[in-house]
Structures are given as structure tokens and as C-alpha cells.
Design a protein around this motif. Structure first.
Motif, PDB file in Angstrom:
ATOM      1  N   THR A 120       0.830  -1.211   0.000  1.00  0.00           N
ATOM      2  CA  THR A 120       0.000   0.000   0.000  1.00  0.00           C
ATOM      3  C   THR A 120       0.861   1.256   0.000  1.00  0.00           C
ATOM      4  OG1 THR A 120      -1.807  -1.124   1.170  1.00  0.00           O
ATOM      5  CG2 THR A 120      -1.746   1.290   1.284  1.00  0.00           C
ATOM      6  N   LEU A 121       1.861   1.278   0.874  1.00  0.00           N
ATOM      7  CA  LEU A 121       2.729   2.452   0.959  1.00  0.00           C
ATOM      8  C   LEU A 121       3.652   2.545  -0.247  1.00  0.00           C
ATOM      9  CD1 LEU A 121       3.611   2.436   4.775  1.00  0.00           C
ATOM     10  CD2 LEU A 121       1.914   3.821   3.574  1.00  0.00           C
ATOM     11  N   LYS A 141       2.871   1.670  -3.290  1.00  0.00           N
ATOM     12  CA  LYS A 141       2.053   2.238  -4.366  1.00  0.00           C
ATOM     13  C   LYS A 141       1.874   3.742  -4.175  1.00  0.00           C
ATOM     14  CE  LYS A 141      -0.489  -2.027  -5.344  1.00  0.00           C
ATOM     15  NZ  LYS A 141      -1.807  -2.723  -5.263  1.00  0.00           N
ATOM     16  N   GLN A 142       1.736   4.166  -2.915  1.00  0.00           N
ATOM     17  CA  GLN A 142       1.598   5.595  -2.654  1.00  0.00           C
ATOM     18  C   GLN A 142       2.886   6.343  -2.998  1.00  0.00           C
ATOM     19  OE1 GLN A 142      -0.778   7.606  -2.114  1.00  0.00           O
ATOM     20  NE2 GLN A 142       0.448   9.438  -1.651  1.00  0.00           N
ATOM     21  N   LYS A 174       3.117   6.767  -6.654  1.00  0.00           N
ATOM     22  CA  LYS A 174       2.224   7.844  -7.081  1.00  0.00           C
ATOM     23  C   LYS A 174       2.855   9.205  -6.810  1.00  0.00           C
ATOM     24  CE  LYS A 174      -2.476   9.604  -6.338  1.00  0.00           C
ATOM     25  NZ  LYS A 174      -3.750   9.387  -5.580  1.00  0.00           N
ATOM     26  N   GLN A 175       3.450   9.364  -5.638  1.00  0.00           N
ATOM     27  CA  GLN A 175       4.107  10.625  -5.297  1.00  0.00           C
ATOM     28  C   GLN A 175       5.237  10.949  -6.263  1.00  0.00           C
ATOM     29  OE1 GLN A 175       3.356  10.074  -0.448  1.00  0.00           O
ATOM     30  NE2 GLN A 175       5.429  10.338  -1.203  1.00  0.00           N
ATOM     31  N   HIS A 188       3.349   2.107 -10.705  1.00  0.00           N
ATOM     32  CA  HIS A 188       3.799   1.042  -9.823  1.00  0.00           C
ATOM     33  C   HIS A 188       3.840  -0.311 -10.525  1.00  0.00           C
ATOM     34  CE1 HIS A 188       3.483  -1.978  -6.538  1.00  0.00           C
ATOM     35  NE2 HIS A 188       4.275  -1.129  -5.886  1.00  0.00           N
ATOM     36  N   LEU A 248       4.629  11.126   2.803  1.00  0.00           N
ATOM     37  CA  LEU A 248       4.142   9.835   3.286  1.00  0.00           C
ATOM     38  C   LEU A 248       3.636   9.945   4.722  1.00  0.00           C
ATOM     39  CD1 LEU A 248       3.795   7.134   1.952  1.00  0.00           C
ATOM     40  CD2 LEU A 248       5.988   6.399   2.905  1.00  0.00           C
ATOM     41  N   TRP A 276       0.269  11.537   4.351  1.00  0.00           N
ATOM     42  CA  TRP A 276      -0.719  10.642   3.735  1.00  0.00           C
ATOM     43  C   TRP A 276      -1.222   9.607   4.731  1.00  0.00           C
ATOM     44  CZ3 TRP A 276      -1.012   5.402   2.128  1.00  0.00           C
ATOM     45  CH2 TRP A 276      -2.051   5.133   1.234  1.00  0.00           C
ATOM     46  N   THR A 277      -0.355   9.209   5.664  1.00  0.00           N
ATOM     47  CA  THR A 277      -0.733   8.202   6.657  1.00  0.00           C
ATOM     48  C   THR A 277      -1.342   8.817   7.914  1.00  0.00           C
ATOM     49  OG1 THR A 277       1.543   8.197   7.500  1.00  0.00           O
ATOM     50  CG2 THR A 277       0.957   6.508   5.873  1.00  0.00           C
TER      51      THR A 277
END
Length: 327
Positions: A18-19, A21-22, A25-26, A31, A91, A94-95
Motif C-alpha cells: 500500500t505504501l 504504491k503511494q 504515485k508521489q 507502480h 508519506l 498521507w498516513t
């Protein structure tokens, strides 16, 4: 990952993906179609460092700290320092965390003060322009980092200084206060980065050796001694990005200037780049060895992470042994 004390297991695989992929994206990366370098940087560099930082924040809070954790990041120019800071900050946010970043570059002396410094040391090329120890406003830096780490109340905010490197035809000056970005609390972590962060001043008996590297280094070393108490003492944990050869800084700077020229923005010539970088090389020669062997000035066991990158700014598959003082 092992240098961060991490391993992917069935229990945490979902979070890693999950992270990851984030992060992709950033970074503007697909991915599902990452190349080997992109995959290496995301899953063996940015993400492990994020997890390590998150554990430092958790330990900081568990110890009863009433301030945000200050992470000192020491990394040579051009090695990807800005990228890792941006990815960590995004990150965390985002979290659900709150992060702020500030660079030692933001605390360069105002133009008039840099001119005065140069005129008071007319024979010292290392103090003729911004960069080395002695060309920063230590009090402004300390007050800013202290205020950031104390920004713990919801809705509390402050402005963070910024430096305009293009002012005065590239000589630089502090940006007008009305242009400084605003940071809103409560913060979990403050990312405090710099090319010379954590450098330890050499003892006076080394002055002859320093003078052989560059005559101006003796005065720079004298001024560097103030940084440990003024800035490094505020740092709770350290990330050191290690490189194999300081000469890589020239190539990295050259690449950056070529990218600027390709977009139509003015850039330095190759000779100007060589002159600019040469003013930092004496400090690298004098202090990097100590940084890599003993750690930053205020490093403590369990609170210093070292990641070595190659000339392409990717983490080495085999990281250097961790000095016992870092354990």
C-alpha cells in the motif's frame, strides 16, 4: 532494509504494498511498470527509511516527549536529499501524521551580512559566498527549529524562513517574510536537512593538516564548532546518506544545471560549477571521514541510520557495517 532492522513478512506485506504504491504515485511512477532502479529506491530506500523514522517517532512519544521529533538529515549536495525529504514528508501526511521540513540553506546569512563576512575575511575563498560553516544565521536556525518542534497544539501555526538563491544575480538573500510558507501543528516530526549537518569540528592540533587541505578551512573549522551546540543539540535522531566519493557532487551539480538549461532557465557554465563545488570539497575532505566513522556530533546509540547510495543515487545492495557507536 536490513540496515533499518526491517523485513517483509506475511503480516506486513499488505502495508508495504500500500505504501509502496503511494510512493510510486508521489514520484509520478506507474507502480505496475517500475524498472529495477525505481523498485530499488522505493522498496529498499524510501520506504524502509520511512518505517525507521516512524519507529523513532513512536519511541520519542513513548518516552514522554512533549515536542515533535527532530530528524537531522546529513547528505551531500546532489545525492537526492531533497527527494527523500519530500517523500518522507508526503508519506507521513498521507498516513495521517504531520511533518514539516526545513533546510540549513534556509538560514544562510542575509545578503548584507554575507557581504560583511566576505569583507572581514578577504583572503578566505570559503567564506566569500554562502555554503560553509560561518555563512549561516545560527540564531535564526535555532529559533525556527525550536518553534517547529514545539508546534504541538492543533491549529497552531508559524512561518518558516526561506532563502532566495537567485537574488542579487545569484548571490542570494533571505526571502521576504511575506513569502515564507506557513506550517500548522500539531507536528509529529521535523525534517532538518543539510549538506554539512552533524559535521564535527576538528581539534586545534589539526589546524596544520586543515590548512594543507585549504588555508581557509582553519577559520571555517573554528566557526563550525558553534554548530553542535546551536543546531545539532536539537536533533533527536539522525539519518546519514553516505556516498563513496565526494567528487560525485560535481557530476550531480552538472546534471542539475543541464536540466535547468534544457528548460530554458539560466544555469552556470561548467567552469562556474567547478568553482562553486570546489568551495565545498575542503569540508567534505576534512569532515566526512569522521561523520561516517563516529556519526554526527549528537548521535546516540539506536538513533542513527546510515544509508549508502551509489553514483546513481540508489542504495547499495550491500550496506556498510554499522559502527558500534550507532548500534
Amino acid at each position: 532494509m536490513s540496515s533499518c532492522g526491517l523485513a517483509v513478512t506475511p503480516d506486513n506485506l499488505s502495508e508495504w504494498l500500500t505504501l509502496g504504491k503511494q510512493l510510486a504515485k508521489q514520484l509520478g511512477v506507474d507502480h505496475s511498470a517500475m524498472d529495477d532502479i525505481q523498485r530499488l529506491r522505493i522498496y529498499h530506500y524510501y520506504l524502509p527509511v520511512y518505517f525507521w523514522c516512524r519507529s523513532q517517532v513512536a519511541a520519542h512519544k513513548a518516552a514522554g516527549a512533549t515536542t515533535a521529533l527532530v530528524l537531522g538529515i546529513s547528505a551531500p549536495q546532489g545525492c537526492g536529499k531533497t527527494t527523500i525529504v519530500e517523500q518522507l514528508q508526503q508519506l507521513f501526511e498521507w498516513t495521517g501524521g504531520r511533518a514539516a521540513s526545513v533546510s540549513i540553506d534556509d538560514f544562510y546569512l542575509a545578503h548584507r551580512d554575507q557581504i560583511a563576512l566576505r569583507e572581514s575575511h578577504p583572503d578566505n575563498r570559503l567564506l566569500a559566498m554562502r555554503g560553509n560553516a560561518g555563512t549561516h544565521d545560527l540564531r535564526l536556525g535555532r529559533e525556527t527549529v525550536e518553534a517547529l518542534r514545539a508546534l504541538m497544539q492543533p491549529g497552531a501555526s508559524m512561518q518558516v524562513p526561506r532563502y532566495n538563491k537567485s537574488a542579487y544575480e545569484g548571490q542570494g538573500d533571505r526571502a521576504p517574510k511575506e513569502t515564507w510558507p506557513k506550517v500548522t501543528g500539531p507536528l509529529d516530526i521535523v525534517l532538518f536537512e543539510g549538506w554539512m549537518s552533524g559535521f564535527a569540528a576538528r581539534p586545534a592540533e589539526d589546524n596544520q593538516q586543515l590548512a594543507k587541505i585549504d588555508p581557509g578551512l582553519v577559520k571555517v573549522n573554528e566557526l563550525l564548532a558553534e554548530y553542535a551546540g546551536m543546531w545539532d543539540a536539537l536533533v533527536d535522531a539522525w539519518l546519514v546518506v553516505r556516498i563513496g566519493d565526494p567528487q560525485w557532487v560535481f557530476q550531480w551539480r552538472l546534471q542539475a544545471e543541464e536540466r535547468m538549461r534544457a528548460t530554458g532557465r539560466p544555469g552556470m557554465s561548467d567552469d562556474q560549477i567547478a568553482d562553486f563545488v570546489s568551495r565545498f570539497q575542503p569540508a567534505y575532505q576534512a569532515y566526512l571521514g569522521g561523520l561516517y566513522a563516529q556519526g554526527p556530533t549528537t548521535s546516540r546509540p539506536g538513533k542513527t541510520l546510515v544509508v549508502e547510495v551509489d553514483q546513481n543515487r540508489s542504495p547499495l545492495s550491500q550496506q556498510p557495517p554499522r559502527p558500534s557507536s550507532f548500534a
